[in-house]
Design a protein around this motif. Structure first.
Motif, PDB file in Angstrom:
ATOM      1  N   TYR A 200       0.803  -1.223   0.000  1.00 45.72           N
ATOM      2  CA  TYR A 200       0.000   0.000   0.000  1.00 45.72           C
ATOM      3  C   TYR A 200       0.832   1.266   0.000  1.00 45.72           C
ATOM      4  N   VAL A 201       2.139   1.159   0.179  1.00 46.17           N
ATOM      5  CA  VAL A 201       3.011   2.320   0.010  1.00 46.17           C
ATOM      6  C   VAL A 201       3.901   2.139  -1.223  1.00 46.17           C
ATOM      7  N   THR A 202       3.695   1.039  -1.940  1.00 43.69           N
ATOM      8  CA  THR A 202       4.482   0.750  -3.141  1.00 43.69           C
ATOM      9  C   THR A 202       3.785   1.348  -4.358  1.00 43.69           C
ATOM     10  N   MET A 244      -5.770 -12.338   7.919  1.00 41.71           N
ATOM     11  CA  MET A 244      -5.650 -13.424   8.890  1.00 41.71           C
ATOM     12  C   MET A 244      -4.201 -13.802   9.196  1.00 41.71           C
ATOM     13  N   THR A 245      -3.258 -12.930   8.789  1.00 45.08           N
ATOM     14  CA  THR A 245      -1.860 -13.124   9.193  1.00 45.08           C
ATOM     15  C   THR A 245      -1.263 -11.888   9.848  1.00 45.08           C
ATOM     16  N   HIS A 246      -1.753 -10.701   9.475  1.00 43.80           N
ATOM     17  CA  HIS A 246      -1.156  -9.488  10.022  1.00 43.80           C
ATOM     18  C   HIS A 246      -2.110  -8.304   9.890  1.00 43.80           C
ATOM     19  N   ALA A 247      -1.760  -7.211  10.554  1.00 47.63           N
ATOM     20  CA  ALA A 247      -2.470  -5.938  10.450  1.00 47.63           C
ATOM     21  C   ALA A 247      -1.498  -4.885   9.939  1.00 47.63           C
ATOM     22  N   ASP A 248      -2.024  -3.858   9.265  1.00 41.30           N
ATOM     23  CA  ASP A 248      -1.137  -2.817   8.747  1.00 41.30           C
ATOM     24  C   ASP A 248      -1.875  -1.493   8.658  1.00 41.30           C
ATOM     25  N   ALA A 249      -1.095  -0.427   8.542  1.00 43.67           N
ATOM     26  CA  ALA A 249      -1.655   0.910   8.398  1.00 43.67           C
ATOM     27  C   ALA A 249      -0.613   1.816   7.766  1.00 43.67           C
ATOM     28  N   TYR A 250      -1.096   2.821   7.008  1.00 40.80           N
ATOM     29  CA  TYR A 250      -0.167   3.839   6.516  1.00 40.80           C
ATOM     30  C   TYR A 250      -0.898   5.166   6.406  1.00 40.80           C
ATOM     31  N   MET A 265       3.305   0.754   8.711  1.00 41.24           N
ATOM     32  CA  MET A 265       3.763  -0.361   9.536  1.00 41.24           C
ATOM     33  C   MET A 265       2.881  -1.576   9.271  1.00 41.24           C
ATOM     34  N   ARG A 266       3.474  -2.738   9.391  1.00 41.45           N
ATOM     35  CA  ARG A 266       2.751  -4.017   9.354  1.00 41.45           C
ATOM     36  C   ARG A 266       3.302  -4.895  10.470  1.00 41.45           C
ATOM     37  N   ARG A 267       2.412  -5.690  11.076  1.00 46.21           N
ATOM     38  CA  ARG A 267       2.864  -6.574  12.143  1.00 46.21           C
ATOM     39  C   ARG A 267       1.939  -7.771  12.245  1.00 46.21           C
ATOM     40  N   SER A 268       2.548  -8.938  12.470  1.00 52.02           N
ATOM     41  CA  SER A 268       1.754 -10.137  12.735  1.00 52.02           C
ATOM     42  C   SER A 268       1.170 -10.058  14.134  1.00 52.02           C
ATOM     43  N   TYR A 269       0.078 -10.787  14.365  1.00 53.07           N
ATOM     44  CA  TYR A 269      -0.557 -10.769  15.688  1.00 53.07           C
ATOM     45  C   TYR A 269      -0.790 -12.180  16.215  1.00 53.07           C
ATOM     46  N   PHE A 312       6.575 -11.151  12.994  1.00 53.82           N
ATOM     47  CA  PHE A 312       7.297 -10.349  11.999  1.00 53.82           C
ATOM     48  C   PHE A 312       6.689  -8.951  11.953  1.00 53.82           C
ATOM     49  N   ALA A 313       7.458  -8.009  11.431  1.00 53.01           N
ATOM     50  CA  ALA A 313       6.992  -6.632  11.314  1.00 53.01           C
ATOM     51  C   ALA A 313       7.843  -5.899  10.285  1.00 53.01           C
ATOM     52  N   ASP A 314       7.278  -4.855   9.707  1.00 52.34           N
ATOM     53  CA  ASP A 314       8.063  -3.946   8.863  1.00 52.34           C
ATOM     54  C   ASP A 314       7.532  -2.535   9.016  1.00 52.34           C
ATOM     55  N   TYR A 315       8.445  -1.572   8.874  1.00 48.98           N
ATOM     56  CA  TYR A 315       8.125  -0.161   9.048  1.00 48.98           C
ATOM     57  C   TYR A 315       8.799   0.622   7.917  1.00 48.98           C
ATOM     58  N   THR A 316       8.087   1.575   7.366  1.00 48.74           N
ATOM     59  CA  THR A 316       8.673   2.463   6.357  1.00 48.74           C
ATOM     60  C   THR A 316       8.340   3.909   6.690  1.00 48.74           C
ATOM     61  N   ALA A 317       9.221   4.798   6.280  1.00 47.80           N
ATOM     62  CA  ALA A 317       8.998   6.233   6.425  1.00 47.80           C
ATOM     63  C   ALA A 317       9.619   6.928   5.219  1.00 47.80           C
ATOM     64  N   LYS A 318       8.974   7.989   4.766  1.00 47.69           N
ATOM     65  CA  LYS A 318       9.492   8.694   3.596  1.00 47.69           C
ATOM     66  C   LYS A 318       9.103  10.159   3.637  1.00 47.69           C
ATOM     67  N   LEU A 319      10.074  11.024   3.338  1.00 49.71           N
ATOM     68  CA  LEU A 319       9.849  12.455   3.171  1.00 49.71           C
ATOM     69  C   LEU A 319       9.987  12.790   1.697  1.00 49.71           C
ATOM     70  N   ASN A 320       8.945  13.389   1.112  1.00 50.79           N
ATOM     71  CA  ASN A 320       8.969  13.817  -0.285  1.00 50.79           C
ATOM     72  C   ASN A 320       8.961  15.340  -0.355  1.00 50.79           C
ATOM     73  N   PHE A 321       9.860  15.888  -1.168  1.00 54.83           N
ATOM     74  CA  PHE A 321       9.928  17.332  -1.354  1.00 54.83           C
ATOM     75  C   PHE A 321       9.861  17.657  -2.846  1.00 54.83           C
ATOM     76  N   SER A 322       8.966  18.541  -3.213  1.00 56.65           N
ATOM     77  CA  SER A 322       8.960  19.095  -4.559  1.00 56.65           C
ATOM     78  C   SER A 322       9.532  20.513  -4.444  1.00 56.65           C
ATOM     79  N   LEU A 323      10.857  20.612  -4.560  1.00 48.40           N
ATOM     80  CA  LEU A 323      11.540  21.881  -4.310  1.00 48.40           C
ATOM     81  C   LEU A 323      11.109  22.943  -5.315  1.00 48.40           C
TER      82      LEU A 323
END
Length: 791
Positions: A200-202, A244-250, A265-269, A312-323
């Protein structure tokens, strides 16, 4: 059987639909006039804010032009995005990060919706996947970044995992996987059953199977280039969901009109609740692991206790700038982790095992792009990537009478910088060139202890570490008109670890034969300095899930890997029919039996080579809201090692015939998908001899190394289905529910066959050993459910 035949006959529902084509000529025409003419010519309707097309013009000429081709040209040349609601209605939005000269794309889109909505074929031979537009795939309730590639011919998964991406006979560690320019060294969750990348962030996944661009280096198989969302929204957007394997949010938050911050973030429960889906996957993953532990139970009725905690878990963060309109900057961060703790106890024997595993992959990247003129664009990127694997295993027998201890650690620190530019010579030709520098440090450590009452103590320690600096110059000449598309490039590398220069020529070309038929061909040469070796030491404790270690090549027992691939083929597109046929030949040298797992659990190295040849076929047809596509691959994947009879034999992952047939249908807010996979079974090596000493002890298994992988497991067959329903909770809140079934008919497909020794008490009350055949079986019928909310 009747049910299966009914499903097949249902899949045969296919008709011919001819999309209208018109002759198009626009010369600096206002976009308002262009859109009005498109509505009249193609019978469609566009909804948009007049401000986004104000003072914008468009030029284009083409005979017998289809609507999808014209839309692609407008999106390429203007900051507009066409969002399709149904066959007739579209709404148009502004692309705030529009940059027509980023990289060397030119007129690169040849076929849109190459397989399914969201999967496109480009004129440079690559295939792009847009998870947000992908729709539902068979057996999946929501997109999976790596699993979605499996419907593309030439991409397979013999071990039935998402992360196990085998591209034209290459192994997963031979693929270059990038996330926002960051090299990834571990791409799965749950031992590869789920991709480690949040779909969902790809924004886009680019797959290169052959004729790879010269910008990519240091891997001998395919390239999977993943880019995350770079949108700067006007208001906060996001979504969250649960399956039925994990939860996620962005969430994507506009910091200003020219900057945004994205977090996910995504994480198994499973530590809270274990669903049927999680249990089925656990059974599939740990089946041989459990067998290895339970083999030490000497008789029936012996009780044992097992505790298996995994998350398991994964986390992403991104800053976008249109200078500015011509200058963009982004900073990306990714962190993934997998954690397992297992304990196994046999109280009657005072027998106790523990396994503790941690796998982490983290990375940081920065990218800057600036268009300095109508013809010239600069691009600079830098990244840091870190991979850590730590494992400890212990086995205590009869109150420490016998102790086994094993540990392994694997570390990679990788840093790189790159500069490239794209210069358009004219509207048909451009030059793309640049420089890469990477510094990769790797190390591994293996420890082993065997202790019987502090009397017969055996210790072993194996260590390896190294650092390699790679400097690379690369360049491409790109020519693209209606009749020809040519990408001619080369890459010059210097590898400091082995003090060697190598040249890698690359070529991809297409030639228009008729209005609907094109011919294509490609050539590429690649090298790889970081490889994975197979270690068998920790397998003695039963842990055979992660037995690969990254290590550097050297001038001794781990040689530089090299691949050469040539291919040719044809592309046919007419009346919503797409046919793509591509034969290829690939040769890989610099292989060793230890990097491939053919050394019969010894530490001896044997040099070898691989030869792969095959053909990939795709047939795709669209009829209104119904799509069907057939994917077929014929592959001969053969290895040869000097110390193993020096003759070619089937690789462990050799799948001679792979066939899949998938359907997708959209009805109002419902999406349905059905798929069937049929393929050749995996090869395996037969037992040659099983021996014990005169007392029936010290069992030894001898495989038939003179006929490696001479036998085949039964053929693999699986039906999958999915359905989703989308609805609005309010004007701002949207939702989706979905349900999927993997392996509808619960077929027991065998993925792998090995052999083990099992102790038993005979009628004379003596301990003996017998041979046991151990089959790793595929997932049985596995349901999954998803609920998502977006805003």
């Amino acid at each position: 059987m009747k049910i299966k035949l009914s499903v097949l006959f249902l899949c045969l529902a296919m008709s011919i639909f001819s999309q209208e084509k018109v002759d198009i000529t626009f010369v600096e025409a206002p976009l308002q006039d262009v859109l009005k003419q498109m509505e009249a010519s193609f019978g469609v309707k566009f909804s948009f804010n007049p401000e986004i097309i104000k003072e914008k013009s468009f030029s284009f000429t083409k005979k017998e032009c289809e609507l999808v081709y014209l839309i692609n040209e407008i999106e390429r040349k203007t900051p507009l995005i066409f969002n399709q609601i149904n066959e007739r209605y579209y709404y148009i939005t502004k692309n705030s990060n529009f940059n027509p000269n980023e990289y060397n794309l030119l007129n690169e889109v040849l076929v849109t919706n190459h397989i399914k909505s969201g999967i496109n074929k480009k004129r440079n031979g690559t295939i792009t996947v847009h998870p947000k537009d992908l729709g539902v795939l068979p057996g999946l309730t929501e997109p999976d970044v790596l699993e979605s590639l499996k419907i593309i011919p030439g991409v397979q998964s013999p071990d039935e995992t998402a992360a196990g991406v085998y591209i034209r006979g290459g192994t997963p560690n031979q693929n270059l996987i990038l996330w926002d320019g960051i090299k990834m060294y571990y791409s799965g969750h749950f031992f590869g059953m789920i991709s480690a990348f949040n779909p969902y962030v790809t924004e886009e996944i680019t797959l290169s199977k052959s004729g790879t661009s010269a910008r990519y280096g240091n891997r001998v198989s395919g390239v999977i280039d993943i880019k995350s969302n770079n949108e700067i929204p006007k208001k906060t957007t996001g979504n969250f969901g649960l399956n039925m394997t994990h939860a996620d949010a962005y969430v994507n938050i506009p910091v200003s009109k020219k900057a945004s911050f994205l977090l996910s973030m995504r994480r198994s429960y499973a530590n809270i609740i274990k669903t049927p889906t999680f249990n089925n996957i656990s059974t599939r993953v740990f089946q041989t692991f459990d067998v290895n532990q339970e083999k030490n139970i000497f008789g029936n009725g012996i009780k044992f206790n097992r505790e298996n905690n995994f998350n398991f878990a994964d986390y992403t963060a991104k800053l976008n700038f249109s200078l500015t309109e011509e200058e963009q900057l982004s900073l990306s961060f990714l962190y993934t982790k997998n954690k397992l703790f297992n304990s196994f106890e046999i109280p009657d024997y005072k027998d106790f095992y523990t396994d503790d595993l941690s796998i982490k992959n983290a990375g940081f990247g920065i990218q800057w792009t600036k268009k300095v003129s109508e013809r010239l664009t600069h691009h600079i990127k830098g990244y840091f990537s870190s991979f850590k694997l730590n494992y400890t295993g212990k086995y205590n027998y009869i109150d420490n009478f016998l102790i086994f201890f094993s540990s392994k650690n694997n570390l990679i620190n990788d840093v790189g910088v790159s500069y490239n530019f794209n210069y358009e010579l004219n509207d048909k030709a451009s030059i793309f060139a640049g420089y890469d520098f990477t510094s990769t440090e790797s190390e591994y450590e293996l420890k082993y202890l065997y202790d019987i009452q502090n009397q017969n103590v055996f210790n072993s320690l194996e260590e390896n570490n190294g650092n390699n600096n790679t400097s690379s110059l690369f360049g491409e000449f790109i020519y693209d008109n209606d009749n020809w598309n040519i990408n001619l490039g080369t890459r010059l590398n210097y590898f400091s670890k082995i003090d060697k220069y190598v040249i890698e020529p690359r070529l991809y070309l297409e030639k228009k034969i008729t209005q609907h038929l094109r011919a294509k061909a490609s050539f590429e040469q690649k090298h790889q300095t970081l490889v994975q070796i197979i270690e068998f030491q920790t397998a003695s404790l039963g842990f055979d899930l992660e037995n690969q270690l990254w290590t550097q090549v050297n001038n001794d027992n781990v040689p530089l890997q090299k691949s050469l691939q040539v291919s040719s083929g044809i592309l046919f597109n007419k009346d919503n029919w797409s046919i793509d046929i591509e034969p290829y030949y690939k040769k890989v040298s610099g292989m060793t039996s230890l990097t491939s797992g053919y050394n019969d659990q010894s530490n001896d190295f044997s040099n070898g080579e691989g030869k792969i040849y095959g053909v990939d076929v795709l047939v795709h047809k669209k009829f209104n809201n119904y799509r069907t596509w057939i994917n077929y691959s014929y592959t001969k994947n053969r290895f040869k090692f000097l110390d193993l009879e020096n003759t070619f034999f089937p690789a462990n992952h050799d799948i001679t015939n792979y066939f899949s047939w998938s359907q997708a249908y959209k009805l109002n807010n419902y999406e349905f998908s059905l798929g069937w996979i049929l393929r050749t079974g995996n090869p395996y090596t037969e037992i040659n001899e099983f021996v014990t000493d005169e007392n029936g002890q010290n069992p030894i298994i001898y495989l038939d190394w003179e006929n490696i992988n001479a036998l085949r497991l039964p053929r693999y067959s699986r039906f999958d289905a999915s359905v989703t329903y989308s609805f609005n909770l309010s004007d701002k809140w949207k939702s989706k529910i979905g349900f999927s079934l993997l392996n509808i008919f619960d077929r027991k497909n065998i993925l792998n066959r090995t052999y083990n020794t099992v102790p038993f008490i005979n009628s004379q009350n003596n301990l003996k050993y017998q041979l046991k055949e151990v089959d790793k079986v595929s997932l049985g019928i596995t349901p999954n459910f998803v609920f998502r909310v977006s805003f």
